[in-house]
Design an enzyme around this catalytic site. Structure first.
Site, PDB file in Angstrom:
ATOM      1  N   HIS A   1      51.815  17.445  43.203  1.00 44.13           N
ATOM      2  CA  HIS A   1      51.660  18.522  44.186  1.00 44.13           C
ATOM      3  C   HIS A   1      52.584  19.664  43.836  1.00 44.13           C
ATOM      4  O   HIS A   1      53.571  19.500  43.100  1.00 44.13           O
ATOM      5  CB  HIS A   1      51.958  18.020  45.603  1.00 44.13           C
ATOM      6  CG  HIS A   1      53.419  17.779  45.876  1.00 44.13           C
ATOM      7  ND1 HIS A   1      54.287  18.770  46.253  1.00 44.13           N
ATOM      8  CD2 HIS A   1      54.165  16.641  45.814  1.00 44.13           C
ATOM      9  CE1 HIS A   1      55.500  18.275  46.426  1.00 44.13           C
ATOM     10  NE2 HIS A   1      55.453  16.978  46.156  1.00 44.13           N
ATOM     11  N   CYS A   2      52.245  20.845  44.337  1.00 43.20           N
ATOM     12  CA  CYS A   2      53.122  22.001  44.197  1.00 43.20           C
ATOM     13  C   CYS A   2      53.497  22.466  45.597  1.00 43.20           C
ATOM     14  O   CYS A   2      53.550  21.651  46.516  1.00 43.20           O
ATOM     15  CB  CYS A   2      52.452  23.103  43.372  1.00 43.20           C
ATOM     16  SG  CYS A   2      50.925  23.721  44.094  1.00 43.20           S
ATOM     17  N   ALA A   3      53.725  23.740  45.778  1.00 41.06           N
ATOM     18  CA  ALA A   3      54.197  24.219  47.083  1.00 41.06           C
ATOM     19  C   ALA A   3      53.154  24.075  48.172  1.00 41.06           C
ATOM     20  O   ALA A   3      53.496  23.864  49.334  1.00 41.06           O
ATOM     21  CB  ALA A   3      54.626  25.684  46.967  1.00 41.06           C
TER      22      ALA A   3
ATOM     23  N   GLY B   1      53.137  26.904  42.172  1.00 42.88           N
ATOM     24  CA  GLY B   1      54.417  26.394  41.727  1.00 42.88           C
ATOM     25  C   GLY B   1      54.362  24.962  41.329  1.00 42.88           C
ATOM     26  O   GLY B   1      53.367  24.289  41.523  1.00 42.88           O
TER      27      GLY B   1
END
Length: 512
Positions: free
Chosen positions: A31-33, A340
């Site tokens: 996962h990112c942001a 991100g």
């Protein structure tokens, strides 16, 4: 997370796992942001449309070989954690996930993907040139145009515009190729300018024998000083070489002299290889299609060559559509990896305030950078511009300093520095994203001055970055502020203008 949330997230995870084709079809999880990212063994087994209807999901798309499911800041962390536990999988860093995705491609698929990436970048220009050429041809044959001075002048300008785009197409291809293969885009422009230098004989005139060609003798080789107009194959080949040389010298040349020496060596060696090796090879490959010249054997071979080209294009399109799920390719090529990267030990999480004062924020959002305030719809990123994550604003910064737009607490602090999340005392969540695709820099040129849990005031310095170096690396430095959790409030924005840090740029107001 409390038991009620865990039960809800488990139901979400089970549904996503089912729609992804089952546990055995999930190769990687990260996962990112804001997004849950999955690499699947077979994308055909996934029901992307149905995923969009899953509880709390804000959107789903396929980026390259990643299925990206938008949940939002903070929430995605918990969902990813629960899904990993449910499927007995360890979450990966974004870099590891991309490696997994790349391993799924065979050499042919990788080559096709690289080629498509090069031309997707410059496709708007090619389409513009083609349409202008068609328009010029149609209008140019109308008697009314020939007899009218103004209309004739307009058609001439259209013709000049289309011709200029096609004339400089090798430069565009060199630029896009260097960028795609990891070099600095400006080096692609440099080698493209050398290919089309007016110090060289025009390639078309040389082919017709209407211009004298100078020949140099270097290391026993005859080097004809002829330009590379129409040299798309040459531009592709020299673009790859230039990118690799640029990467090599950027790593090997000492930092003290890198700024001067690295581009010098890259340009010098690329130029020699262009005229001594790459140019002759590329021209040899290009000459293989001259069965297609109608002046040699009439139009039969010309028609056959075009039919073959159409057939190959059709087959390649089918392959690319199957492999990369072209359904959402336009969005995917712009948004892949924008928000991100973080690993499972990241501090990327939303902190709930244990103590809230009676004092509430006034909803005022102030400029978080010096520069030009603009509408979020105008940024060069479909995810932000389409407000999938929420409404917001953007500032084109004058410098590399990013400040707090509200009072609150740092709830997200990506180590790479390109994204920071702030939660105010009302529970409103703001995401500040610095630049487009800057996640690819992996923190280079960025410095984060805060960490999760820090209490901040408007105007506190959050992140510093080297704006000039980020731009020189080929990245858009627009800074977006997205209200990802508005709690039912509406974002009212001030007019577009030049702003200074601390000026009011928007206000969150209750819906009446």
């Amino acid at each position: 997370m409390n038991e009620e949330k865990r039960v809800r997230y488990e139901a979400i995870s089970e549904k996503i796992t089912q729609l992804a084709g089952g546990r055995e079809n999930i190769v990687g999880l990260a996962h990112c942001a804001t997004r849950l990212r999955l690499v699947l063994a077979d994308n055909e087994k996934a029901d992307i449309k149905a995923m969009e209807e899953v509880d709390l999901v804000k959107g789903v798309f396929v980026a390259g070989d990643q299925v990206q499911i938008i949940f939002g800041t903070g929430l995605v962390n918990d969902v990813c954690e629960v899904m990993g536990e449910l499927n007995h999988m360890n979450t990966m860093s974004l870099g590891d996930l991309k490696t997994k995705a790349g391993q799924k491609m065979n050499p042919l698929q990788k080559a096709l993907k690289a080629l498509s990436d090069v031309f997707i970048e410059i496709m708007p220009g090619i389409l513009a040139a083609a349409l202008l050429t068609g328009l010029s041809s149609v209008l140019g044959n109308l008697p009314a145009v020939e007899s009218n001075e103004t209309l004739y002048g307009i058609v001439r300008l259209i013709n000049i515009s289309s011709g200029a785009i096609f004339g400089f197409l090798p430069l565009c291809v060199a630029y896009s190729t260097v960028k795609r293969f990891g070099g600095r885009p400006i080096m692609g422009i440099v080698i493209g300018c050398i290919m089309l230098s007016n110090s060289l004989a025009d390639a078309y005139a040389a082919a017709q024998g209407t211009v004298d060609v100078t020949t140099l003798h270097i290391f026993g080789f005859n080097v004809e000083l002829v330009g590379f107009q129409g040299g798309i194959i040459v531009a592709l080949l020299i673009g790859i070489v230039t990118a690799k040389l640029d990467q090599f010298f950027e790593k090997k040349v000492p930092e003290m002299i890198r700024l001067l020496v690295s581009p010098l060596l890259t340009t010098l060696i690329s130029s020699f290889l262009l005229f001594l090796l790459i140019g002759p090879i590329g021209r040899g490959l290009a000459s293989g299609i001259t069965l297609a010249d109608p002046t040699n054997h009439g139009y039969v071979n010309y028609v056959i060559a075009h039919l073959v080209a159409l057939g190959v294009g059709f087959i390649a399109t089918v392959i690319m559509g199957t492999v990369f799920e072209k359904k959402n390719s336009k969005i995917d090529s712009i948004t892949a990896g924008n928000i991100g990267s973080a690993n499972k030990n990241s501090d990327e999480k939303v902190i709930s305030f244990e103590q809230k004062t009676e004092e509430q924020n006034d909803g005022v959002i102030t400029a978080y950078a010096n520069g030009e305030l603009t509408e979020i719809e105008k940024v060069n990123d479909e995810t932000f511009a389409s407000k999938v994550l929420g409404d917001g604003i953007a500032i084109i910064p004058e410098d590399g300093n990013v400040y707090a737009p509200v009072d609150g607490e740092i709830s997200v602090a990506i180590e790479s520095g390109h994204a920071v999340g702030v939660t105010d005392m009302n529970g409103t969540v703001y995401l500040i994203h610095i630049g487009i695709d800057t996640v690819q820099l992996n923190g280079k040129y960025f410095k984060v001055n805060v960490q999760v849990g820090d209490q901040i005031k408007r105007g506190d310095l959050l992140v510093t970055f080297d704006k000039e170096k980020v731009e020189k690396a080929g990245f858009d430095t627009a800074c977006m502020l997205i209200v990802t959790e508005a709690n039912g409030k509406t974002l009212n924005k001030t007019k577009e203008r030049k702003v200074k840090v601390g000026e009011e740029v928007a206000i969150l107001e209750n819906n009446d």
